[in-house]
Design an enzyme around this catalytic site. Structure first.
Site, PDB file in Angstrom:
ATOM      1  N   ASP A  41     -60.917  99.115   0.336  1.00 27.54           N
ATOM      2  CA  ASP A  41     -59.720 100.100   0.299  1.00 27.54           C
ATOM      3  C   ASP A  41     -60.300 101.107  -0.593  1.00 27.54           C
ATOM      4  O   ASP A  41     -60.931 100.866  -1.716  1.00 27.54           O
ATOM      5  CB  ASP A  41     -58.407  99.706  -0.021  1.00 27.54           C
ATOM      6  CG  ASP A  41     -57.502 100.837  -0.130  1.00 27.54           C
ATOM      7  OD1 ASP A  41     -57.093 101.400   0.781  1.00 27.54           O
ATOM      8  OD2 ASP A  41     -56.708 100.730  -1.213  1.00 27.54           O
ATOM      9  N   ASP A 261     -55.478  96.693  -2.742  1.00 30.55           N
ATOM     10  CA  ASP A 261     -54.393  96.546  -3.782  1.00 30.55           C
ATOM     11  C   ASP A 261     -52.895  97.212  -3.672  1.00 30.55           C
ATOM     12  O   ASP A 261     -52.153  96.866  -4.335  1.00 30.55           O
ATOM     13  CB  ASP A 261     -54.982  97.573  -5.142  1.00 30.55           C
ATOM     14  CG  ASP A 261     -54.637  98.885  -5.118  1.00 30.55           C
ATOM     15  OD1 ASP A 261     -55.094  99.435  -3.702  1.00 30.55           O
ATOM     16  OD2 ASP A 261     -54.052  99.500  -5.779  1.00 30.55           O
TER      17      ASP A 261
END
Length: 383
Positions: A41, A261
């Protein structure tokens, strides 16, 4: 044989924990070594996750301070890092917001001072019949990081915040009031300093590294380039609900690990063969992941991979040693040496004391071989 796998797993997970790598189950530790692709990500994983507002770009006839005030008012209840950065940059009290509604992957709609405020991506504003062409030129320069402080502010009414660096890719947040474009806000998030070295280590280990983000493609490609990731390995403008599907597509080529996250990453973390959460991330991401990097350091990703490979190698060694002991001594116990007169009597009949000693040595060999993982993956320097 019964000790071969569990002893290596226990020592391996313990060594990982000392280095700030938490494996939630044995499957993750064993499966990690077989990954073919690592998906990262962008925001909060590849970058620091602490964006800062760099410039306020009002549309012609719009006051920059009013643009920032409206945007911050709409974002004051947002949990998104971009929203928090906008609120932090605004000065003075903010008017109350009503009918606040976030639209995943697009932006949010809120009512401020009786006006409907849309704040989010350019594509979303266009889908709501907001004309954005007036700022397309400046937006393109900001998102590609090709604009300087002087050129962006000269004669445009653009407010550049003190200390801002615009010669890096900027994430753009567009703002409209009652269907009329108010302007855009430019925010930048710095690359994690350890990211290039971590990506290089993963590629040396034979893994393909892919960036997965909902951000604009120009921004994602520029950030990926700083980390040493090619443009063809960037999957940009992916909606949160589509991240899991993107991971599933990559799984057609082999096992896939996903590193994230945020709340939006949780479905992709759960879908991946091994989900890896950054320790500073949202609780739901950590809960959905199989591995947690407690130090919020991407360097731990390569360490986790190396430790997994070493642990699996030790398991195989343990199985080989245990099998050798059994293959050699079970026939002896069955009396294969008994007809051989020249063989020592203790071996011909396999004296119980020798059998006990052989059993102890077999177990000791497996345990000591497993304990080598503590030396191979000892405490990291400085921790």
């Amino acid at each position: 044989l019964g000790l071969a796998t569990p002893t290596a797993i226990v020592v391996g997970t313990g060594a990982a924990a000392r280095r700030g790598i938490l494996f939630k189950n044995m499957t993750a530790l064993e499966r990690l070594h077989a990954l073919r692709t690592i998906v990262l990500d962008k925001t909060g994983t590849l970058t620091r996750g602490r964006p800062a507002l760099g410039a306020v770009v009002p549309a012609p006839g719009v006051d920059a301070a009013e643009l920032l005030r409206l945007a911050a008012s709409a974002e004051q209840h947002s949990e998104h890092p971009l929203g928090k950065a906008i609120v932090a940059a605004a000065a003075g009290p903010l008017p109350a917001v009503t009918q606040h509604r976030a639209v995943g992957g697009h932006g949010l709609r809120a009512t401020v001072d009786g006006a409907v405020i849309l704040i989010g991506t350019e594509r979303w504003l266009r889908s709501n019949a907001v004309e954005t062409a007036r700022l397309s030129g400046v937006a393109s320069d900001l998102s590609s990081g090709t604009v300087s402080l002087g050129t962006v502010s000269q004669g445009t009414g653009v407010q550049v915040l003190p200390g801002a660096t615009l010669a890096v890719p900027q994430t753009l947040v567009w703002v409209a009031r009652d269907g009329i474009l108010m302007g855009l806000l430019a925010l930048a998030d710095a690359l994690r300093p350890e990211a290039p070295a971590a990506v290089a280590a993963l590629r040396r280990a034979g893994l393909r590294v892919v960036v997965l983000t909902g951000d604009h493609r120009e921004v994602a490609v520029a950030i990926a380039a700083q980390a040493g990731i090619a443009a063809e390995d960037v999957m940009a403008e992916v909606l949160p609900g589509d991240k899991a599907a993107a991971v599933a597509t990559l799984q057609a080529r082999g096992l896939v690990g996903m590193v994230g996250d945020g709340i939006n990453d949780a479905p992709a973390l759960a879908r991946a063969d091994v989900g890896i959460a950054v320790g500073s991330g949202a609780d739901v991401a950590i809960h959905a992941a199989d591995v947690t990097l407690m130090r919020s350091d991407l360097g731990g990703l390569a360490e986790a991979l190396a430790l997994s490979r070493r642990t699996v190698a030790v398991i195989r060694q343990n199985l080989v040693w245990a099998s050798i002991y059994n293959l050699v001594l079970i026939p002896v116990a069955a009396g294969v040496l008994y007809p051989i007169a020249a063989a020592p009597t203790a071996l011909r009949s396999l004296h119980p004391a020798l059998a006990a000693l052989a059993m102890a040595l077999s177990s000791l060999t497996v345990v000591l071989n497993s304990l080598r993982l503590r030396r191979l993956a000892g405490p990291r320097a400085g921790t």
